[in-house]
Design an enzyme around this catalytic site. Structure first.
Site, short mmCIF file in Angstrom:
data_model
loop_
_atom_site.label_atom_id
_atom_site.label_comp_id
_atom_site.label_asym_id
_atom_site.label_seq_id
_atom_site.Cartn_x
_atom_site.Cartn_y
_atom_site.Cartn_z
N VAL A 129 1.06 -1.21 0.06
CA VAL A 129 0.02 -0.10 0.10
C VAL A 129 1.02 1.43 -0.04
O VAL A 129 1.79 1.32 0.93
CB VAL A 129 -1.00 -0.16 1.30
CG1 VAL A 129 -1.75 1.59 1.41
CG2 VAL A 129 -2.00 -1.16 1.22
N PRO A 130 0.96 1.92 -1.15
CA PRO A 130 2.06 2.96 -1.36
C PRO A 130 1.90 4.08 -0.53
O PRO A 130 1.75 5.39 -1.21
CB PRO A 130 1.92 3.10 -2.92
CG PRO A 130 0.49 3.01 -3.19
CD PRO A 130 0.08 1.86 -2.15
N CYS A 131 2.04 3.98 0.86
CA CYS A 131 1.99 5.53 1.49
C CYS A 131 3.03 6.57 1.06
O CYS A 131 3.02 7.72 1.33
CB CYS A 131 2.08 5.22 3.09
SG CYS A 131 3.45 4.38 3.43
N HIS A 132 4.24 5.87 0.48
CA HIS A 132 5.15 6.80 -0.12
C HIS A 132 4.59 7.74 -1.10
O HIS A 132 5.29 8.87 -1.55
CB HIS A 132 6.46 6.07 -0.61
CG HIS A 132 6.04 5.44 -1.72
ND1 HIS A 132 5.53 3.82 -1.44
CD2 HIS A 132 5.93 5.23 -3.25
CE1 HIS A 132 5.48 3.14 -2.78
NE2 HIS A 132 5.52 4.13 -3.70
#
Length: 234
Positions: free
Chosen positions: A139-142
Site C-alpha cells: 500500500v504505497p504510503c510513499h
C-alpha cells in the site's frame, strides 16, 4: 478494469481475527532492500525494514498473534503482493484503500486521502494511519505528501521515499519547482480544468496554457473546475 489490491482492501470486514492462528515471519527482498514480512494464510499482514528490532513485539501488540519462522523463503514484495488487513479498523482499511488507488508516478496530499474516505476534516487521523501503515510498499504510503506537495516523512527514510518515487516515474525536480513557488494546482486555460501537479493530465499542459494556483479556493474563484481523474477538491 478491477484492481485486485483495491478489491481486497474494499472487502467487507470479516470479523474478529482468531487469536489461536500462528503467522509466519521471514526476510525477503523489496524495492528498497530487504524487509521483514509477517504473513497469514491470506497474505502479508505486516512489513517493516529488515533491521527493525521491535518487529515481533509490535506485531503481537497490533495483530495479537504469535509469529514463527517461515519454512520457505517468501517471494519479493511488489505492489501486487497479497495482503491480509483483518486486524485493521474499518477506517484504517478505508485510508489504505484510498492510498492504494494513487497511480504510480503520482502523489497526493494527506487532505486528498481524507476527502476520498469521506472524512475531509480527518487529515491528522489519516496521517496517523499512514505513519503506521502495516504494509508499506504494497500500500504505497510513499505516494502521499504534505499539503504543499513536499514529500514529508517516511518509515524507510526521506531519501528512500524520493528514490522509490523516482523509480516509479515521478519527476522530482518538476515537483520541487512547484513546491518552492507555492503552487499546489496546475490548470489549463484552454480546458478550464485544474489538476494536482503530478496528475498525468497536468503534465500535458504546455507552458503557454499553464495557469498555476496556490490554493483550491483561488482556482475556484477563477472559474476552474477540478480534474475528474486526480480529483483535487475543487
Amino acid at each position: 478494469m478491477s484492481d485486485p489490491l483495491l478489491d481486497r482492501l474494499a472487502a467487507p470486514d470479516p470479523g474478529a481475527v482468531s487469536l489461536d492462528v500462528v503467522d509466519t515471519v521471514t526476510t525477503t527482498a523489496g524495492p528498497l532492500g530487504d524487509v521483514l514480512v509477517a504473513s497469514s494464510s491470506a497474505g502479508v499482514t505486516f512489513l517493516r525494514p529488515a533491521d527493525d528490532a521491535g518487529f515481533r513485539d509490535e506485531y503481537r501488540r497490533r495483530v495479537g498473534r504469535p509469529l514463527v519462522p517461515a519454512d520457505r523463503p517468501a517471494p519479493p514484495v511488489t505492489a501486487r503482493t497479497a495482503v491480509d488487513l483483518r486486524a485493521c479498523s474499518p477506517f484504517e482499511r478505508d485510508v489504505l484503500r484510498a492510498t492504494a488507488s494513487i497511480p504510480a508516478g503520482q502523489v497526493r496530499p494527506y487532505g486528498w486521502v481524507a476527502r476520498e474516505v469521506g472524512r475531509p476534516a480527518a487529515v491528522r487521523a489519516v496521517g496517523t494511519v499512514l505513519a503506521r501503515n502495516p504494509v508499506p510498499l504494497i500500500v504505497p504510503c510513499h505516494r502521499v505528501t504534505k499539503a504543499d506537495g513536499s514529500l514529508g516523512r517516511y518509515m524507510f527514510g526521506e531519501a528512500a521515499k524520493a528514490r522509490v518515487l523516482a523509480a516509479e516515474g515521478l519527476d522530482l525536480d518538476r515537483l520541487e519547482r512547484f513546491v518552492s513557488t507555492g503552487v499546489v494546482l496546475i490548470a489549463s486555460d484552454t480546458t478550464g480544468i485544474a489538476c494536482l501537479p503530478s496528475c498525468h493530465h497536468a503534465r500535458r499542459i504546455t507552458d503557454a496554457h499553464r495557469v498555476p494556483f496556490r490554493s483550491a479556493a483561488k482556482a475556484r474563484e477563477a472559474g476552474y473546475r477540478g480534474c475528474l481523474v486526480c480529483r483535487p477538491g475543487l
